[in-house]
Design an enzyme around this catalytic site. Structure first.
Site, PDB file in Angstrom:
ATOM      1  N   THR A  22      43.208  33.341  38.755  1.00  0.00           N
ATOM      2  CA  THR A  22      41.999  33.495  37.954  1.00  0.00           C
ATOM      3  C   THR A  22      42.422  33.916  36.558  1.00  0.00           C
ATOM      4  OG1 THR A  22      39.707  34.237  37.944  1.00  0.00           O
ATOM      5  CG2 THR A  22      41.360  35.888  38.546  1.00  0.00           C
ATOM      6  N   CYS A  28      35.304  41.582  33.682  1.00  0.00           N
ATOM      7  CA  CYS A  28      35.296  41.140  35.079  1.00  0.00           C
ATOM      8  C   CYS A  28      36.467  41.769  35.829  1.00  0.00           C
ATOM      9  CB  CYS A  28      35.410  39.620  35.164  1.00  0.00           C
ATOM     10  SG  CYS A  28      34.009  38.716  34.493  1.00  0.00           S
ATOM     11  N   HIS A  45      36.584  36.658  41.601  1.00  0.00           N
ATOM     12  CA  HIS A  45      36.439  36.965  40.169  1.00  0.00           C
ATOM     13  C   HIS A  45      35.031  37.534  39.984  1.00  0.00           C
ATOM     14  CE1 HIS A  45      37.437  35.677  35.823  1.00  0.00           C
ATOM     15  NE2 HIS A  45      36.336  36.414  35.760  1.00  0.00           N
TER      16      HIS A  45
END
Length: 159
Positions: A22, A28, A45
């Site tokens: 990711t 995040c 994620h």
């Protein structure tokens, strides 16, 4: 070795010779779950700390309270029988100077929500690369459990 890219508000699970990736974690948080005995892993994620913060639909990978149980269920369906361990990456305060004094940024709230979701499923968090003010990307080798964390302005970190 094959690779699976995990997008924002999504998750993936796999086994064996596989890298889950990711890219572009700011506030995040990536939650990596690993069963070292069976070489099965999952990567989410996480975008928001709670479903109430979402104006639209809440896919399972968007918030930790749904991502963790969804990953666990998929890992168990793939044959995971061992103890799961978690590692967290991300949760930066990308715009810290813009926050009012004393305010808790989205990154810190995401990290806390991820810790709570793991604890709710009795999954220990064994390592973290969280906070700060820089974005990160994650490369998770499911077979070995090695997580490489890349940032633009500093050396890679291995969890």
């Amino acid at each position: 070795m094959s690779q699976i890219a995990v997008g924002i508000a999504d998750f993936a699970v796999g086994a064996g010779d596989l890298t889950l990736i990711t890219i572009g974690l700011g506030s995040c948080v990536a939650i990596a779950l690993h069963d070292a005995e069976c070489c099965i892993g999952g990567l989410a994620h996480i975008l928001l700390p709670h479903p109430a913060h979402s104006a639209g639909p809440v896919p399972p990978g968007k918030v930790p309270s749904s991502a963790v149980p969804a990953m666990v269920a998929r890992m168990r369906a793939m044959g995971s029988t061992g103890e799961l361990r978690a590692r967290l990456v991300g949760g930066a305060s990308m715009f810290a100077p813009l926050l009012p004094s004393g305010a808790v940024g989205l990154g810190a709230r995401n990290v806390q929500a991820c810790r709570l979701a793991c604890a709710a499923h009795e999954i220990p968090v064994t390592a973290e690369a969280v906070g700060g003010e820089v974005g990160r990307s994650v490369y998770f080798d499911v077979r070995t459990g090695r997580i490489q964390v890349r940032t633009v302005l500093s050396a890679d970190v291995v969890l």
